[in-house]
Enzyme design. Structure first.
Site, mmCIF file in Angstrom:
data_model
loop_
_atom_site.group_PDB
_atom_site.id
_atom_site.type_symbol
_atom_site.label_atom_id
_atom_site.label_comp_id
_atom_site.label_asym_id
_atom_site.label_seq_id
_atom_site.Cartn_x
_atom_site.Cartn_y
_atom_site.Cartn_z
ATOM 1 N N ARG A 120 0.851 -1.189 0.000
ATOM 2 C CA ARG A 120 0.000 0.000 0.000
ATOM 3 C C ARG A 120 0.887 1.239 0.000
ATOM 4 O O ARG A 120 1.506 1.576 1.008
ATOM 5 C CB ARG A 120 -0.948 0.020 1.196
ATOM 6 C CG ARG A 120 -1.792 1.293 1.247
ATOM 7 C CD ARG A 120 -3.035 1.195 2.133
ATOM 8 N NE ARG A 120 -2.744 1.043 3.544
ATOM 9 C CZ ARG A 120 -3.664 1.149 4.509
ATOM 10 N NH1 ARG A 120 -4.922 1.409 4.190
ATOM 11 N NH2 ARG A 120 -3.343 0.974 5.774
ATOM 12 N N ASP A 149 -4.156 3.449 13.917
ATOM 13 C CA ASP A 149 -3.323 3.945 12.832
ATOM 14 C C ASP A 149 -3.824 5.334 12.453
ATOM 15 O O ASP A 149 -4.657 5.912 13.158
ATOM 16 C CB ASP A 149 -3.289 2.977 11.651
ATOM 17 C CG ASP A 149 -4.656 2.805 10.975
ATOM 18 O OD1 ASP A 149 -5.602 3.549 11.312
ATOM 19 O OD2 ASP A 149 -4.757 1.920 10.102
#
Length: 527
Positions: free
Chosen positions: A163, A447
């Protein structure tokens, strides 16, 4: 060794960094920048214009100009090697320990994260690329400060899916013609240049997760990047495969168009639930009670607007032959409190059971201890089948009004929720500024996405004059300021250790102007 003309690397060259930042790799990055960066900037301007329309009273809807795509007869490419069975996917940053643990975890796929679970500290950006290459070569190992050794298993490892950073983030340590490069193109370009052929030699391929997109035009840009990259390196078109995270509110209205733009490179869609909640707050943050959400922990996947989003995602993917991947279970198992652990694991099991029953082909976990739970649930539905793309959910029909039905989300806005948001936001930013993007806080893996919910919710409650249900207090700057001090005091230690994180949190949570992403001002504070 000199850099190509017009390319400047301003970050320090640590041990082995020259193996990644070769003249050939930098020339490839420069071509990507010179070919695509102007379009990237135009698309970011388009995002800003759309946000202004929403602030002025506009809304989101399915696009009339792409109706022919939604009504057309087309399908994405068949699954690539290593992506047929995705029943369990684990996420995490690309430090050496996480890389080894994730690949060894028993998950089918590892989302190797250069985005929300990582901080773009220069050392993380380049060392992560080295770790990925070494993992593919099976030469990666790690020894902890306590002397514990980590090595890769001899047998099958999880399929790597990288990613890169979103289109909005830049890389200040690589300049092309005096301009910062796109973080997206840096992360994609370095991995593709060094690892695409390595992966092909091992029977896999260069696979990616694409974050934060807001329109099919942004997917078209990625597709054009893929075509150029494959042509330059002599890799057949269609070799790259990309799964798009549907994690912005606008993208939910363009799922089919996004798959269409990437169709020869598409590996499906993912329900990026945490960023999606953040985006719902962000896009309609000034619109009052119809878009106010209750405490973060009250917003579950059974809320009407979340249910509509996931049902539409499965229906869309399977209609087009694509994988539909479920959201992340962010719970961190506790080996100290069996009762808390058992209750939380049951919630994870229920979440994955709902996803598997809805037709998802797999789902995410944030911790290796959750892999067996997720695998057991999907094994029970899939059996020996690699996926359930044949479950087309033809009965599903989702309207724009259902996607926008935020007001019917159950729950209250409370001081308990406000305190949690402030504490999580400050603790996360303190860790982020030190170089850690995935942080265990209150038994949850936080996150950037979950931190974004925290700070945007504080901003929304403050700027919409919310009165808290439990305390009866109105949310004000003074209240948030006091709670910040009180929550930092609860953490113990020297409050000065949280001073910079506190300052940054207040900047993105209570200022009149809303920062589009907290990582933007945070990155400017990072060396």
């Amino acid at each position: 060794m000199s850099n190509p003309a017009g390319v400047e690397v301003t970050g320090p060259m640590r041990e082995r960094f020259d193996e990644v930042l070769t003249p050939e790799a930098l020339s490839f990055l420069a071509e990507l920048h010179r070919t695509f960066d102007a379009r990237r900037r135009e698309l970011l301007d388009r995002r800003a214009a759309r946000q202004a329309e929403l602030a002025a009273g506009g809304t989101l809807d399915f696009l009339e100009e792409t109706k022919n795509v939604r009504e057309g007869d087309w399908r994405v490419a068949d699954p690539a090697p290593g992506l047929e069975d995705r029943r369990v996917e684990i996420t995490g940053p690309t430090d050496a320990k996480m890389t080894i643990n994730a690949l060894n975890s028993g998950a089918k796929v590892w989302l190797a994260d250069h985005e929300d679970a990582n901080t773009p500290l220069w050392e993380n950006v380049i060392q992560g690329q080295l770790n990925l290459r070494d993992a593919i070569d099976r030469t990666l190992s790690f020894t902890s400060p306590e002397g514990k050794s980590y090595t890769l298993n001899e047998g099958e490892l999880a399929t790597i899916v990288v990613r890169p950073r979103g289109w909005h983030l830049t890389e200040k340590h690589i300049l092309v013609d005096g301009e910062r490069m796109s973080g997206s193109l840096v992360d994609f370009g370095l991995y593709f240049f060094h690892c695409a052929k390595r992966q092909l030699e091992r029977g896999s391929g260069p696979y990616f997760y694409l974050p934060k997109m807001e329109s099919h035009l942004e997917a078209r840009l990625w597709n054009d990047v893929f075509v150029l990259a494959q042509d330059r390196l002599g890799v057949p078109r269609g070799t790259i495969r990309a799964t798009v995270l549907v994690e912005t509110y606008p993208a939910a209205f363009e799922m089919e168009e996004i798959l269409y733009e990437l169709r020869e490179h598409s590996a499906g869609l993912n329900a990026g639930r945490w960023d999606y909640i953040f985006s719902a707050i962000k896009k309609f943050r000034t619109r009052g009670k119809d878009f106010l959400l209750p405490d973060r922990n009250s917003v579950t996947m059974t809320a009407p607007f979340m249910r509509a989003y996931t049902e539409l995602l499965v229906r869309t993917c399977h209609k087009r032959g694509a994988h539909a991947i479920g959201g992340m279970a962010a719970f961190i198992p506790s080996r100290r409190d069996a009762e808390v652990n058992a209750a939380a694991l049951e919630k994870v099991r229920a979440d994955k059971t709902r996803e598997a029953g809805d037709g998802f082909d797999g789902s995410w976990v944030a911790h290796p201890d959750l892999v067996p739970v997720c695998r057991e649930v999907f094994d029970g539905v899939l059996g020996d089948r690699p996926n359930q793309r044949d479950k087309t959910r033809d009965e599903v029909s989702v309207t724009a009004a259902q996607l926008l039905d935020v007001k019917d989300t159950p729950g209250e806005m409370t001081e308990v929720g406000l305190r949690n948001a402030v504490s999580v936001g400050i603790q996360y930013l303190a860790a982020w500024l030190r170089g850690s993007g995935a942080v265990a806080i209150f038994n949850m893996m936080e996150d950037a996405a979950t931190a974004e919910i925290s700070r945007s919710q504080v901003w929304q409650w403050l700027h919409n004059d919310v009165t808290l249900a439990d305390s009866g207090e109105k949310v004000t700057r003074e209240l948030v300021d006091r709670i910040a001090d009180e929550e930092i005091a609860k953490l113990g230690g020297d409050p000065a250790a949280y001073a910079e994180a506190r300052s940054l949190f207040m900047e993105v949570a209570v200022a009149d102007d809303f920062a589009e992403f907290l990582t933007l001002p945070a990155y400017e504070r990072m060396p």
